[in-house]
Design a protein around this motif. Sequence first.
Motif, short mmCIF file in Angstrom:
data_model
loop_
_atom_site.label_atom_id
_atom_site.label_comp_id
_atom_site.label_asym_id
_atom_site.label_seq_id
_atom_site.Cartn_x
_atom_site.Cartn_y
_atom_site.Cartn_z
N LYS A 1 106.81 8.66 -35.74
CA LYS A 1 106.84 9.81 -36.65
C LYS A 1 106.48 11.11 -35.93
O LYS A 1 106.79 12.20 -36.39
N PHE A 2 105.82 10.99 -34.75
CA PHE A 2 105.43 12.18 -34.00
C PHE A 2 106.43 12.53 -32.89
O PHE A 2 106.25 13.51 -32.19
N GLU A 3 107.46 11.69 -32.73
CA GLU A 3 108.38 11.89 -31.62
C GLU A 3 109.26 13.11 -31.83
O GLU A 3 109.85 13.30 -32.89
N GLN A 4 109.35 13.93 -30.76
CA GLN A 4 110.24 15.09 -30.81
C GLN A 4 111.65 14.68 -30.36
O GLN A 4 112.63 15.21 -30.84
N GLY A 5 111.71 13.74 -29.40
CA GLY A 5 112.98 13.13 -29.02
C GLY A 5 113.98 14.05 -28.35
O GLY A 5 115.18 13.85 -28.44
N ALA A 6 113.51 15.06 -27.68
CA ALA A 6 114.44 16.01 -27.06
C ALA A 6 115.07 15.46 -25.80
O ALA A 6 116.11 15.93 -25.36
N HIS A 7 114.44 14.46 -25.19
CA HIS A 7 114.89 14.00 -23.89
C HIS A 7 115.15 12.50 -23.88
O HIS A 7 114.96 11.81 -24.87
N GLU A 8 115.57 12.03 -22.72
CA GLU A 8 115.67 10.61 -22.46
C GLU A 8 114.31 10.04 -22.09
O GLU A 8 113.32 10.77 -21.96
N CYS A 9 114.32 8.75 -21.82
CA CYS A 9 113.15 8.10 -21.23
C CYS A 9 112.95 8.59 -19.79
O CYS A 9 113.77 9.35 -19.26
N ILE A 10 111.88 8.13 -19.16
CA ILE A 10 111.67 8.41 -17.73
C ILE A 10 112.29 7.26 -16.96
O ILE A 10 111.91 6.10 -17.13
N ARG A 11 113.24 7.57 -16.12
CA ARG A 11 113.96 6.52 -15.38
C ARG A 11 114.42 7.07 -14.04
O ARG A 11 114.50 8.30 -13.84
N PRO A 12 114.77 6.18 -13.10
CA PRO A 12 115.35 6.66 -11.83
C PRO A 12 116.73 7.28 -12.08
O PRO A 12 117.44 6.90 -13.01
N SER B 1 120.52 7.01 -21.90
CA SER B 1 121.90 7.50 -22.02
C SER B 1 122.88 6.38 -21.72
O SER B 1 122.57 5.43 -20.99
N PRO B 2 124.11 6.46 -22.27
CA PRO B 2 125.13 5.45 -21.97
C PRO B 2 125.40 5.30 -20.47
O PRO B 2 125.61 4.19 -19.98
N VAL B 3 125.39 6.41 -19.74
CA VAL B 3 125.64 6.37 -18.29
C VAL B 3 124.54 5.57 -17.59
O VAL B 3 124.81 4.74 -16.71
N ALA B 4 123.28 5.79 -17.99
CA ALA B 4 122.16 5.08 -17.37
C ALA B 4 122.19 3.59 -17.74
O ALA B 4 121.86 2.73 -16.91
N LYS B 5 122.60 3.29 -18.97
CA LYS B 5 122.72 1.88 -19.38
C LYS B 5 123.76 1.15 -18.53
O LYS B 5 123.55 0.01 -18.10
N LYS B 6 124.87 1.83 -18.29
CA LYS B 6 125.93 1.24 -17.47
C LYS B 6 125.45 1.01 -16.04
O LYS B 6 125.70 -0.05 -15.44
N ALA B 7 124.71 1.97 -15.48
CA ALA B 7 124.19 1.83 -14.12
C ALA B 7 123.21 0.65 -14.04
O ALA B 7 123.25 -0.14 -13.08
N ALA B 8 122.36 0.52 -15.05
CA ALA B 8 121.40 -0.58 -15.06
C ALA B 8 122.12 -1.93 -15.16
O ALA B 8 121.77 -2.88 -14.47
N LYS B 9 123.15 -1.98 -16.00
CA LYS B 9 123.93 -3.21 -16.15
C LYS B 9 124.58 -3.61 -14.82
O LYS B 9 124.51 -4.77 -14.41
N ASP B 10 125.16 -2.64 -14.14
CA ASP B 10 125.80 -2.92 -12.85
C ASP B 10 124.78 -3.40 -11.82
O ASP B 10 125.05 -4.33 -11.05
N PHE B 11 123.60 -2.80 -11.83
CA PHE B 11 122.56 -3.17 -10.87
C PHE B 11 122.06 -4.60 -11.15
O PHE B 11 121.90 -5.41 -10.23
N ILE B 12 121.83 -4.90 -12.42
CA ILE B 12 121.33 -6.23 -12.79
C ILE B 12 122.36 -7.30 -12.46
O ILE B 12 122.01 -8.36 -11.92
N LEU B 13 123.63 -7.03 -12.77
CA LEU B 13 124.68 -7.99 -12.45
C LEU B 13 124.79 -8.23 -10.94
O LEU B 13 124.91 -9.37 -10.48
N ALA B 14 124.69 -7.16 -10.18
CA ALA B 14 124.83 -7.26 -8.72
C ALA B 14 123.65 -7.96 -8.06
O ALA B 14 123.81 -8.68 -7.07
#
Length: 552
Positions: A331-342, A301-314
């Motif tokens: 081709k088999f992906e249902q894609g209903a969710h995000e990845c698994i992340r903190p 998600s965009p929010v998670a990308k932003k959090a990761a960017k802030d963490f890496i920069l810091a």
Amino acid sequence: MGKKLFIVESPTKVKTLQKILSSKDFIFKATFGHIKDLPPKTLGVDLNTFHPSFYYISSKKKILSDLKKLVSKVEEVYLATDPDREGEAISFHLYEYLSSVNKNLIFKRVDLIEITEFGVKQALNSVRDLDKGLYLAYQSRRVLDRIIGYLISPKLSKALNLPLSAGRVQSPALRLIVEREEEIEKFVPETSFSLRVKVKDKNNNVYELDLWFKKELYKDKDPKKLEDFFYHYLAGKTLSLDNITEKKALKQPPYPLKTTTLIEAAGSSLGFSPKETMALAQALYEKGLITYMRTDSVRVSPVAKKAAKDFILANFGEKYLGKERRVKASKFEQGAHECIRPTNLFQEPKNLTSKEKALYTLIKNFFLASQMSQAEFLELTYVFGKDLLPKGWFLVTKRKTLVFEGFLKVLKGTENYDLPLGLKEGDQLKVLSFEIREHKTKPPERYTPHSLVKKLESLGIGRPSTYATILDVLFKRNYIEKEGKSLKPTPLGRLVCRLLLEGAKVFMDYKYTAEMEEKLDLVARGEATYESVVKEAYELIKTCRFPSRVST
């Protein structure tokens, strides 16, 4: 406005939610899993209409009684069971039961992708109706598993006069394990030999060089030829370092984890079984520490990308920031969710068991690595002996040096990196000795639990909600056993596999099993009906024929 009833599966989820939502507004209740199922000792499916007979599970009587009392005190019910087809089924059955008790209730389906203040707020702002298609996909899956298991297993048992079972996903998984064992048994290793030469420079530093022909290591079936080659061209000679070539190499960061890659990574690096991995991940999710763990998507998600960017920069600096990558969906992906992340990179979780902490750290490191820059290497190739050897023949040694670690800062592998040799073009080296090295081709490796899951995913067999339990029945029925970390079929497992291939071949077919999974996805989207999918399978079951009795 009175209180609202908020229903989830587990008491751990309740405890986490109580820290986020006010008890003044919500009454929390856990179902402890499914409240309805097919009967345990009978088929439970009308084979003329394919109508399933779900019953309320007897161990859930008290929970249902408590819910019955609670719905007289509320106007709204939030159904917040897991955001997948199993969770949809629990919510659907809750709706059936509670609406029969109080017809005026308002039901809201809540998808908790992460159980945090942010995640709960998002979920409450995007409540939805129950998804009938997703429920029918669950019902199709459950009934298919039941009729395939209940109608084929007795025929199989009769053939061997043993209590045996067949299953929609377990039987193709058994076939994979058996076929791999047969490949290993049929494998005939091929032996070849290569020449390695020891040399030393003027400072008495010793190096090992390999004989190449054109662009690759030279191998011969006859070691005597290599020995003769050495004595004819190299013994007692002095070599010149003809040239050093440099090639820049990049290693891309991994994608964040999904169910199959989580199982694979936890299996290979932590030694966890698929079932243990998913149980630990479930606990982390319910404690609000990671996003939903049954997913086939690596979307962030965009929010998670932003959090990761802030963490890496810091923590690491701007040069460690990765670039945006396009993700090609399977081709088999249902894609209903995000990845698994903190859910919170900046807060270290407390009160975790050692295994929970190890898995959390793995998930965190993979997620951070996925958002970091690529690693940079310099591949150095040192070429010797052009003046001594026939055209096209060289002595070569290679080195791979790390220039910039990038994502390897947080996700170090087992690979070792070298320092450049202290040599320059034109240096002279004295030939000391030689070694004939033997090379044998290796048979394919047996599957491990996590490599089997990876193979099943690549074939489109199974889904994130089923991977953890596929092996359970195979072990329980003594169809497979563990040898070290690997899976090996037992004699009974091989016999069962052979009989199923003879008598129920279609249900052992990888393509057909994958197509059945795809049909469940079509049911979920409203593009196929429950009845048509189940009827098609039943008609195929009727064609299954086993021998009357097989000697074991």
